[in-house]
Structure formats: structure tokens, C-alpha cells
Motif scaffolding. Structure first.
Motif, PDB file in Angstrom:
ATOM      1  N   GLU A  36     -20.874  17.384  -2.764  1.00  0.00           N
ATOM      2  CA  GLU A  36     -20.029  15.861  -2.464  1.00  0.00           C
ATOM      3  C   GLU A  36     -21.162  15.449  -2.583  1.00  0.00           C
ATOM      4  N   LEU A  37     -21.657  15.839  -0.886  1.00  0.00           N
ATOM      5  CA  LEU A  37     -22.034  14.284   0.097  1.00  0.00           C
ATOM      6  C   LEU A  37     -23.392  14.282  -0.522  1.00  0.00           C
ATOM      7  N   ILE A  38     -24.514  15.503  -0.982  1.00  0.00           N
ATOM      8  CA  ILE A  38     -26.276  15.700  -1.883  1.00  0.00           C
ATOM      9  C   ILE A  38     -25.665  14.742  -2.443  1.00  0.00           C
ATOM     10  N   ALA A  39     -25.018  14.513  -3.691  1.00  0.00           N
ATOM     11  CA  ALA A  39     -24.582  13.783  -4.789  1.00  0.00           C
ATOM     12  C   ALA A  39     -24.894  12.439  -4.772  1.00  0.00           C
ATOM     13  N   CYS A  40     -24.008  12.551  -3.068  1.00  0.00           N
ATOM     14  CA  CYS A  40     -23.480  10.951  -3.071  1.00  0.00           C
ATOM     15  C   CYS A  40     -24.716  10.599  -2.792  1.00  0.00           C
ATOM     16  N   ALA A  41     -25.612  10.893  -2.316  1.00  0.00           N
ATOM     17  CA  ALA A  41     -26.917  10.415  -0.532  1.00  0.00           C
ATOM     18  C   ALA A  41     -27.608  10.468  -1.921  1.00  0.00           C
ATOM     19  N   LYS A  42     -27.906  11.190  -2.790  1.00  0.00           N
ATOM     20  CA  LYS A  42     -29.319  10.640  -3.638  1.00  0.00           C
ATOM     21  C   LYS A  42     -29.051   9.470  -4.262  1.00  0.00           C
ATOM     22  N   ALA A  43     -27.559   8.847  -4.377  1.00  0.00           N
ATOM     23  CA  ALA A  43     -26.440   7.417  -5.309  1.00  0.00           C
ATOM     24  C   ALA A  43     -27.061   6.762  -4.475  1.00  0.00           C
ATOM     25  N   GLY A  44     -27.675   7.505  -3.200  1.00  0.00           N
ATOM     26  CA  GLY A  44     -27.869   5.757  -2.352  1.00  0.00           C
ATOM     27  C   GLY A  44     -25.635   5.327  -1.783  1.00  0.00           C
ATOM     28  N   VAL A  45     -25.158   5.976  -1.210  1.00  0.00           N
ATOM     29  CA  VAL A  45     -23.606   5.490  -0.917  1.00  0.00           C
ATOM     30  C   VAL A  45     -23.340   6.492   0.359  1.00  0.00           C
ATOM     31  N   PRO A  46     -23.493   5.771   1.135  1.00  0.00           N
ATOM     32  CA  PRO A  46     -22.500   6.490   2.474  1.00  0.00           C
ATOM     33  C   PRO A  46     -21.555   6.691   2.455  1.00  0.00           C
ATOM     34  N   VAL A  47     -21.726   8.543   3.294  1.00  0.00           N
ATOM     35  CA  VAL A  47     -20.531   9.470   3.361  1.00  0.00           C
ATOM     36  C   VAL A  47     -20.195   9.235   5.179  1.00  0.00           C
ATOM     37  N   THR A  48     -19.064   9.246   5.028  1.00  0.00           N
ATOM     38  CA  THR A  48     -18.147   9.995   6.483  1.00  0.00           C
ATOM     39  C   THR A  48     -17.535  11.155   6.432  1.00  0.00           C
ATOM     40  N   VAL A  49     -17.798  12.104   7.139  1.00  0.00           N
ATOM     41  CA  VAL A  49     -17.608  13.330   6.805  1.00  0.00           C
ATOM     42  C   VAL A  49     -16.556  13.778   8.266  1.00  0.00           C
ATOM     43  N   VAL A  50     -15.073  13.890   7.499  1.00  0.00           N
ATOM     44  CA  VAL A  50     -13.915  13.750   8.783  1.00  0.00           C
ATOM     45  C   VAL A  50     -13.123  15.440   8.441  1.00  0.00           C
ATOM     46  N   PRO A  51     -14.067  16.293   9.195  1.00  0.00           N
ATOM     47  CA  PRO A  51     -13.234  17.167   9.407  1.00  0.00           C
ATOM     48  C   PRO A  51     -11.394  17.750   9.352  1.00  0.00           C
ATOM     49  N   GLY A  52     -11.377  18.793   8.942  1.00  0.00           N
ATOM     50  CA  GLY A  52      -9.837  19.412   8.869  1.00  0.00           C
ATOM     51  C   GLY A  52      -9.302  20.082   9.561  1.00  0.00           C
ATOM     52  N   VAL A  53      -8.123  21.137   9.428  1.00  0.00           N
ATOM     53  CA  VAL A  53      -7.812  21.890  10.034  1.00  0.00           C
ATOM     54  C   VAL A  53      -7.833  23.353   8.936  1.00  0.00           C
ATOM     55  N   THR A  54      -8.647  24.218   9.014  1.00  0.00           N
ATOM     56  CA  THR A  54      -8.909  25.433   8.704  1.00  0.00           C
ATOM     57  C   THR A  54      -7.970  25.867   8.042  1.00  0.00           C
ATOM     58  N   SER A  55      -7.529  26.078   6.881  1.00  0.00           N
ATOM     59  CA  SER A  55      -6.047  26.702   6.986  1.00  0.00           C
ATOM     60  C   SER A  55      -6.289  28.283   7.523  1.00  0.00           C
ATOM     61  N   ALA A  56      -7.806  29.064   6.970  1.00  0.00           N
ATOM     62  CA  ALA A  56      -8.532  30.043   7.964  1.00  0.00           C
ATOM     63  C   ALA A  56      -7.239  30.460   9.198  1.00  0.00           C
ATOM     64  N   PHE A  57      -7.601  29.407   9.620  1.00  0.00           N
ATOM     65  CA  PHE A  57      -6.940  30.162  10.689  1.00  0.00           C
ATOM     66  C   PHE A  57      -5.463  29.398  10.875  1.00  0.00           C
ATOM     67  N   ALA A  58      -4.507  27.679  10.753  1.00  0.00           N
ATOM     68  CA  ALA A  58      -3.607  27.403  11.007  1.00  0.00           C
ATOM     69  C   ALA A  58      -3.409  28.324   9.525  1.00  0.00           C
ATOM     70  N   ALA A  59      -2.702  28.878   9.544  1.00  0.00           N
ATOM     71  CA  ALA A  59      -2.243  29.455   7.977  1.00  0.00           C
ATOM     72  C   ALA A  59      -1.498  30.783   8.927  1.00  0.00           C
ATOM     73  N   PRO A  60      -2.506  31.701   9.535  1.00  0.00           N
ATOM     74  CA  PRO A  60      -2.424  32.755  10.231  1.00  0.00           C
ATOM     75  C   PRO A  60      -1.276  32.333  11.520  1.00  0.00           C
ATOM     76  N   ALA A  61      -1.897  31.632  11.986  1.00  0.00           N
ATOM     77  CA  ALA A  61      -0.959  31.048  13.378  1.00  0.00           C
ATOM     78  C   ALA A  61       0.479  30.645  13.373  1.00  0.00           C
ATOM     79  N   ALA A  62       0.292  29.411  12.147  1.00  0.00           N
ATOM     80  CA  ALA A  62       1.861  29.596  11.742  1.00  0.00           C
ATOM     81  C   ALA A  62       2.957  30.381  11.603  1.00  0.00           C
ATOM     82  N   ALA A  63       1.633  31.701  11.209  1.00  0.00           N
ATOM     83  CA  ALA A  63       3.037  32.369  10.759  1.00  0.00           C
ATOM     84  C   ALA A  63       2.772  33.659  11.615  1.00  0.00           C
TER      85      ALA A  63
END
Length: 404
Positions: A261-288
Motif C-alpha cells: 500500500e505504501l508503494i502504491a501511494c508513493a507512485k501516486a504522490g500521496v504521502p504516507v505515515t507508518v505507525v507500527p503496531g503490536v504484532t499478534s505474533a508476540f502479543a497473543a502468546p504473551a496474553a496466553a
């Protein structure tokens, strides 16, 4: 003692000498904001906490490892006195008064010529609250103000020209409280939200009715074509002057197709801000109760996508190499083919009794956990009726249990 009301001002300290007397826990709290303001900070103290010493070692501050002496404030623009000895603080305050330098006395706020407000940042705003030295009150009000700003209860929108076109926001693993502060702030400012099916639904309920919500899961095309439509939706709305948030579950760059999605926006000249998230790969096991690493148990974690079968010519994963690893394998999107993945690991030499844990809808109130072993996990997942979204963990850490 000064009982008069304070005058609130913002100091520009960049490149200016600031003296902090004392290097204990109070200094440790005050120093980061002084450093981030660009001040040339000099600390005078015979001893320092490890955190303050680390700042000195990193060159962020200058630490004079000795007791305070009269004359240390020469050339200072601002002084913070937080020594453990009240007599030292009184002497610093007296010198500051002579030198006409504003001085904060941490041990007796009303005795100094300045008071540190309870402060917090929000979207370019610096919020400061003074309560005449009542720090708990000022801190509580500061927290309420920041929460109101972050949730959108208090409007603090910059002009539209200051907003980026698109923000790719990781919504976290499921619990709406696990989105980042920045992610929630941008979401509260959105004109259009394009949401994944795995994005926390409760976050959408908090949006004002004026916000247009596009459910990406309901776009009626095949997998590749629907991604093109999502990209076009982001671009068209952004070019129309709207601020668009692409809300994803977990982290946008962990099997979330965010970079496409960032690549598509960049090609169209649309600025993008990326906000990382807490990944379920680590969070779901931790919660369990499953840590993906544990000292003496696992020195590596591999996160693997399960959307392609192990034997498929489309697979980019070397399953025989994974099977030879001794650490942790976290498998995403693998529930439907869990039998095939387990068989591939067994065929590659991973022991049959390797612990396995499967966490469905981790961090949410619908969380379910199945603990098993590599040779039995597929059968037990079927018996338990586990459905996607679920995270699968293979490795010794899946056999650890919390004490008690």
C-alpha cells in the motif's frame, strides 16, 4: 515562601546552559525532557543513578562528579536543584537568586523561583499544568487532558494541509487498548478509515458519525484484485483532500501487506505515515502465558506465514531448515493447514514431543488456548474447534507454565 500565582511560559533552551544539581531519581525524570529540548545540560553530583550515568556516557549530558560549589551556576539560563540534602538545595537556590537565574527546587517547590509543570505531548502540542506545587493534582489533570485529546473528546486538529495523506496504522492484536498512542491519535483525526477484518472493531465504534468507514473485507473481488481496489480507495480519498487511516490488525509490515500500500501511494504522490503496531505474533502468546523467548530455553524466534502450504511451489519457506532449529517458531495464518505444517516439521527432524500452543483471538475476551505437542496438535485443534484468527507456537517455550 512564595504564595503568589505562577506565570506560565515556554522556555527555549536549545543550545543554552542548564545546570542540574543532584543525579538521583528526580534528576533522572527531569533530564530527558531538558535534553530533548536541546539544552546543554550539566549535572553536578557526587553520585548518579545508572540511568543518569548512562546519559553522561552517551554524551547527552555533562556530569561533574563532585559536590555543588558556589559559582557552578555561572552562565546558566535555568537551574534544577534536586540534591538529596535540603541544605544544598537551599544554597543553590540562593546562588540562583543572586545570579537572577530561575531555579526549581524539587524538594520544596514554593521555595524556588520556578516550578516544573506536569507536562505531556500530543500532536505537536505541549500540555503543561501547574497546581501551585500540588504535583499529584497537576499530574492527574495533565493525564485527563491528554486522554481527552487522544480520544478526540477535545478537538485539537491542525489545519488539513498539515495532515499526511494516508496513515498505515497497526491496530494491535485485538484488544482495543493495545493500539499505540500515536495510532489512536491519528485514528481520531481521520476523515476516512479503511479497516481490515482483523482490526479491533471497538476502535471503529469510537469514531464520530461523520467518519466514512470502508470495510476492506467486503470489497467483492479476489485477493489480488481487492488489494488493488483498497490501494485505489486510499489514493482517491487522499487526493480529494481527506485524511485516510488504513487500520490493520497487528503491525502493517508483519504479513499485513502494508508495504504494498505504501508503494502504491508513493507512485501516486500521496504521502504516507507508518505507525507500527503490536504484532499478534508476540502479543497473543504473551496474553496466553507463553513467552516467545526465555533465558536458557530459546535464543531465536522465527515468525512464519502459513497462508501457503509447505509443499507448494509458491512457498518461500525452507521447512527442513526450520525443523532443525531448536528455538521458537510462531506460525500465523496456519490453523487450516496445521496438520501439514506439523508434518513438515516432524519430517525435518523436530521431535514429536516438542511443545505446541495455539491461541485463538489472543488478548480479546474470546481468547482460547490449546496446549499440545507437535505430533498431536492438529488433532487436538480440530477437537477443540479452534478457528482463525489464531497464533501457533512450536518450541520449548510453549511448554513453560507460570508459577503458582
Amino acid at each position: 515562601m512564595h504564595n503568589e500565582p505562577h506565570y506560565l511560559a515556554g522556555l527555549s533552551l536549545a543550545g543554552r546552559r542548564v545546570v542540574v544539581v543532584g543525579a538521583g531519581t528526580v534528576a533522572q525524570r527531569r533530564l530527558p525532557r531538558l535534553v530533548s529540548a536541546g539544552a546543554q545540560v550539566e549535572v553536578v553530583a557526587p553520585e548518579a543513578t545508572p540511568a543518569v550515568q548512562a546519559m553522561a556516557d552517551n554524551g547527552e549530558i555533562t556530569w561533574h562528579q563532585r559536590t555543588y560549589q558556589h559559582g557552578d551556576l555561572t552562565g546558566a539560563w535555568y537551574v534544577v536543584s534536586c540534591a538529596s540534602d535540603a541544605a544544598v538545595n537551599a544554597a543553590v537556590s540562593a546562588e540562583a537568586e543572586e545570579a537572577r537565574v530561575f531555579c526549581v527546587r524539587a524538594d520544596a517547590g514554593t521555595e524556588g523561583s520556578a516550578v516544573t509543570p506536569a507536562v505531556g505531548d500530543h500532536d505537536g502540542l505541549l500540555v503543561g499544568v501547574l497546581a501551585g506545587g500540588e504535583y499529584r493534582r497537576s499530574g492527574a489533570v495533565r493525564d485527563e487532558l491528554l486522554e481527552a485529546l487522544r480520544s478526540g473528546r477535545i478537538e485539537a486538529r491542525p489545519s488539513a494541509s498539515e495532515l499526511p495523506g494516508v496513515a498505515l496504522v497497526g491496530g494491535g492484536p485485538g484488544d482495543p487498548d493495545l493500539i499505540t498512542v500515536r495510532g489512536r491519535r491519528l485514528l481520531s483525526r481521520a476523515d476516512v478509515v479503511v479497516a481490515d477484518r482483523l482490526a479491533p472493531r471497538e476502535l471503529l465504534d469510537d469514531l464520530p458519525p461523520s467518519v466514512e468507514v470502508v470495510d476492506a473485507a467486503k470489497i467483492p473481488y479476489g485477493r489480488a484484485a481487492s488489494q488493488d481496489v483498497i490501494n485505489q480507495t486510499l489514493i482517491e480519498n487522499a487526493l480529494a483532500g481527506k485524511f485516510v487511516v488504513r487500520l490493520k490488525g497487528g503491525d502493517p509490515y508483519v504479513f499485513g501487506r502494508g508495504f504494498e500500500e505504501l508503494i502504491a501511494c508513493a507512485k501516486a504522490g500521496v504521502p504516507v505515515t507508518v505507525v507500527p503496531g503490536v504484532t499478534s505474533a508476540f502479543a497473543a502468546p504473551a496474553a496466553a502465558g507463553v513467552p516467545v523467548t526465555h533465558r536458557g530455553v530459546a535464543h531465536e524466534v522465527v515468525v512464519v506465514s502459513g497462508h501457503v502450504a509447505p509443499g507448494s511451489e509458491l512457498s518461500l519457506v525452507d521447512w527442513s531448515a526450520l525443523a532443525r532449529l531448536r528455538g521458537t517458531i510462531v506460525l500465523l495464518m496456519g490453523v487450516e493447514r496445521i496438520g501439514e505444517f506439523a508434518a513438515a516439521l516432524l519430517a525435518g527432524g523436530r521431535p514429536a514431543d516438542t511443545p505446541a500452543a495455539v491461541i485463538q483471538e489472543g488478548t480479546t475476551r474470546n481468547q482460547r488456548v490449546v496446549r499440545s505437542t507437535l505430533d498431536k496438535v492438529a488433532e487436538e485443534v480440530r477437537e477443540a474447534g479452534i478457528r482463525p484468527p489464531a497464533i501457533i507456537v512450536f518450541g520449548p517455550v510453549a511448554g513453560l507454565s507460570e508459577p503458582g
